[in-house]
Write an enzyme that holds these catalytic residues in place. Structure first.
Site, PDB file in Angstrom:
ATOM      1  N   LYS A   1       4.155  66.532  77.173  1.00  0.00           N
ATOM      2  CA  LYS A   1       3.627  66.050  75.901  1.00  0.00           C
ATOM      3  C   LYS A   1       4.533  66.492  74.745  1.00  0.00           C
ATOM      4  O   LYS A   1       5.446  67.304  74.943  1.00  0.00           O
ATOM      5  CB  LYS A   1       2.214  66.594  75.709  1.00  0.00           C
ATOM      6  CG  LYS A   1       1.221  66.070  76.742  1.00  0.00           C
ATOM      7  CD  LYS A   1      -0.157  66.657  76.486  1.00  0.00           C
ATOM      8  CE  LYS A   1      -1.190  66.111  77.447  1.00  0.00           C
ATOM      9  NZ  LYS A   1      -2.541  66.656  77.136  1.00  0.00           N
TER      10      LYS A   1
ATOM     11  N   PHE B   1     -12.742  63.030  69.853  1.00  0.00           N
ATOM     12  CA  PHE B   1     -11.366  63.496  69.638  1.00  0.00           C
ATOM     13  C   PHE B   1     -10.309  62.443  69.964  1.00  0.00           C
ATOM     14  O   PHE B   1      -9.112  62.684  69.784  1.00  0.00           O
ATOM     15  CB  PHE B   1     -11.095  64.778  70.441  1.00  0.00           C
ATOM     16  CG  PHE B   1     -11.175  64.606  71.929  1.00  0.00           C
ATOM     17  CD1 PHE B   1     -10.097  64.126  72.662  1.00  0.00           C
ATOM     18  CD2 PHE B   1     -12.337  64.936  72.615  1.00  0.00           C
ATOM     19  CE1 PHE B   1     -10.163  63.973  74.036  1.00  0.00           C
ATOM     20  CE2 PHE B   1     -12.417  64.796  73.990  1.00  0.00           C
ATOM     21  CZ  PHE B   1     -11.327  64.305  74.700  1.00  0.00           C
TER      22      PHE B   1
ATOM     23  N   ARG C   1      -1.889  69.179  90.043  1.00  0.00           N
ATOM     24  CA  ARG C   1      -2.958  69.598  89.127  1.00  0.00           C
ATOM     25  C   ARG C   1      -3.093  71.120  89.126  1.00  0.00           C
ATOM     26  O   ARG C   1      -3.273  71.731  88.075  1.00  0.00           O
ATOM     27  CB  ARG C   1      -4.288  68.962  89.521  1.00  0.00           C
ATOM     28  CG  ARG C   1      -4.341  67.469  89.440  1.00  0.00           C
ATOM     29  CD  ARG C   1      -4.395  66.925  88.053  1.00  0.00           C
ATOM     30  NE  ARG C   1      -5.606  67.342  87.366  1.00  0.00           N
ATOM     31  CZ  ARG C   1      -5.861  67.103  86.101  1.00  0.00           C
ATOM     32  NH1 ARG C   1      -4.982  66.456  85.365  1.00  0.00           N
ATOM     33  NH2 ARG C   1      -6.976  67.497  85.537  1.00  0.00           N
TER      34      ARG C   1
ATOM     35  N   THR D   1      -7.175  71.929  82.175  1.00  0.00           N
ATOM     36  CA  THR D   1      -6.938  71.245  80.900  1.00  0.00           C
ATOM     37  C   THR D   1      -7.104  72.202  79.726  1.00  0.00           C
ATOM     38  O   THR D   1      -6.317  72.186  78.784  1.00  0.00           O
ATOM     39  CB  THR D   1      -7.894  70.047  80.752  1.00  0.00           C
ATOM     40  OG1 THR D   1      -7.668  69.157  81.858  1.00  0.00           O
ATOM     41  CG2 THR D   1      -7.660  69.307  79.459  1.00  0.00           C
TER      42      THR D   1
ATOM     43  N   ARG E   1       0.171  75.657  82.269  1.00  0.00           N
ATOM     44  CA  ARG E   1      -0.675  75.889  81.091  1.00  0.00           C
ATOM     45  C   ARG E   1      -1.060  77.358  80.956  1.00  0.00           C
ATOM     46  O   ARG E   1      -1.168  77.865  79.843  1.00  0.00           O
ATOM     47  CB  ARG E   1      -1.910  75.004  81.161  1.00  0.00           C
ATOM     48  CG  ARG E   1      -1.588  73.532  80.955  1.00  0.00           C
ATOM     49  CD  ARG E   1      -2.839  72.688  81.011  1.00  0.00           C
ATOM     50  NE  ARG E   1      -2.556  71.281  80.812  1.00  0.00           N
ATOM     51  CZ  ARG E   1      -3.084  70.315  81.540  1.00  0.00           C
ATOM     52  NH1 ARG E   1      -3.936  70.595  82.516  1.00  0.00           N
ATOM     53  NH2 ARG E   1      -2.788  69.054  81.293  1.00  0.00           N
TER      54      ARG E   1
ATOM     55  N   VAL F   1      -6.200  73.756  73.708  1.00  0.00           N
ATOM     56  CA  VAL F   1      -6.398  72.525  74.473  1.00  0.00           C
ATOM     57  C   VAL F   1      -5.729  71.328  73.799  1.00  0.00           C
ATOM     58  O   VAL F   1      -5.296  70.393  74.469  1.00  0.00           O
ATOM     59  CB  VAL F   1      -7.899  72.252  74.740  1.00  0.00           C
ATOM     60  CG1 VAL F   1      -8.628  71.878  73.456  1.00  0.00           C
ATOM     61  CG2 VAL F   1      -8.085  71.187  75.804  1.00  0.00           C
TER      62      VAL F   1
ATOM     63  N   ASN G   1      -1.557  71.313  75.005  1.00  0.00           N
ATOM     64  CA  ASN G   1      -1.536  71.873  76.357  1.00  0.00           C
ATOM     65  C   ASN G   1      -0.342  71.424  77.200  1.00  0.00           C
ATOM     66  O   ASN G   1      -0.398  71.394  78.413  1.00  0.00           O
ATOM     67  CB  ASN G   1      -2.867  71.651  77.067  1.00  0.00           C
ATOM     68  CG  ASN G   1      -3.183  70.197  77.337  1.00  0.00           C
ATOM     69  OD1 ASN G   1      -2.408  69.309  77.001  1.00  0.00           O
ATOM     70  ND2 ASN G   1      -4.323  69.960  77.958  1.00  0.00           N
TER      71      ASN G   1
ATOM     72  N   HIS H   1       0.556  66.495  80.882  1.00  0.00           N
ATOM     73  CA  HIS H   1      -0.518  65.659  81.418  1.00  0.00           C
ATOM     74  C   HIS H   1      -0.201  65.432  82.882  1.00  0.00           C
ATOM     75  O   HIS H   1       0.953  65.201  83.248  1.00  0.00           O
ATOM     76  CB  HIS H   1      -0.587  64.304  80.711  1.00  0.00           C
ATOM     77  CG  HIS H   1      -1.410  63.308  81.467  1.00  0.00           C
ATOM     78  ND1 HIS H   1      -2.784  63.294  81.406  1.00  0.00           N
ATOM     79  CD2 HIS H   1      -1.057  62.341  82.345  1.00  0.00           C
ATOM     80  CE1 HIS H   1      -3.240  62.341  82.202  1.00  0.00           C
ATOM     81  NE2 HIS H   1      -2.208  61.749  82.779  1.00  0.00           N
TER      82      HIS H   1
END
Length: 143
Positions: free
Chosen positions: A3, A51, A79, A85, A96, A103, A106, A109
């Site tokens: 991200k 959000f 994952r 998350t 993470r 959050v 983070n 994805h």
């Protein structure tokens, strides 16, 4: 996908390195500015949440690095490697857990299922962008 905060913090190489060291094969990668339309489609399941506009604004605030890895249980294990998350629930040693505090920032994805992965790959990449190849190291990773 790395991200915007992960790109800005120089964590793209770290993410790739962790997946490759685990034995996963990188078959697609690019850096891009995601359009609002692409992000709205990508996060369609979250559209009704409060959000959502903030998420789309954040994800379009800078470049992202979508990528595709192949390998046994790559979605499930990926994952775990990414971590929860919510960073405060992520274990140390996960991406993470090691690099996130919030959050809303983070770093990465990851698809939550094989079905989601296939959908997301088709959103972010054309078939021509997926590179199929054999790695010389494969026999040393898989029986």
């Amino acid at each position: 996908m790395v991200k915007p905060d992960g790109v800005q913090r120089g964590l793209v190489g770290e993410v790739i390195q962790r997946f490759e060291r685990r034995g996963y094969k990188l078959v697609a990668i690019k850096m891009m500015h995601a359009s609002e339309q692409l992000l709205q489609t990508h996060y369609e399941a979250l559209k009704s949440l409060s959000f959502f506009p903030k998420l789309v604004a954040y994800m379009s605030s800078g470049p992202v690095v979508p990528m595709v890895f192949e390998g046994r249980k790559v979605v499930e294990n990926g994952r775990t490697m990414l971590g929860a998350t919510k960073p405060e629930a992520s274990c140390p040693g996960s991406i993470r857990g090691d690099y996130c505090q919030d959050v809303g920032r983070n770093v990465v994805h990851g698809s939550d299922s094989t079905e989601s992965a296939n959908r997301e790959i088709n959103l972010w990449f054309s078939p021509q962008e997926l590179c199929q190849y054999k790695q010389a190291v494969d026999p040393w990773i898989h029986e």
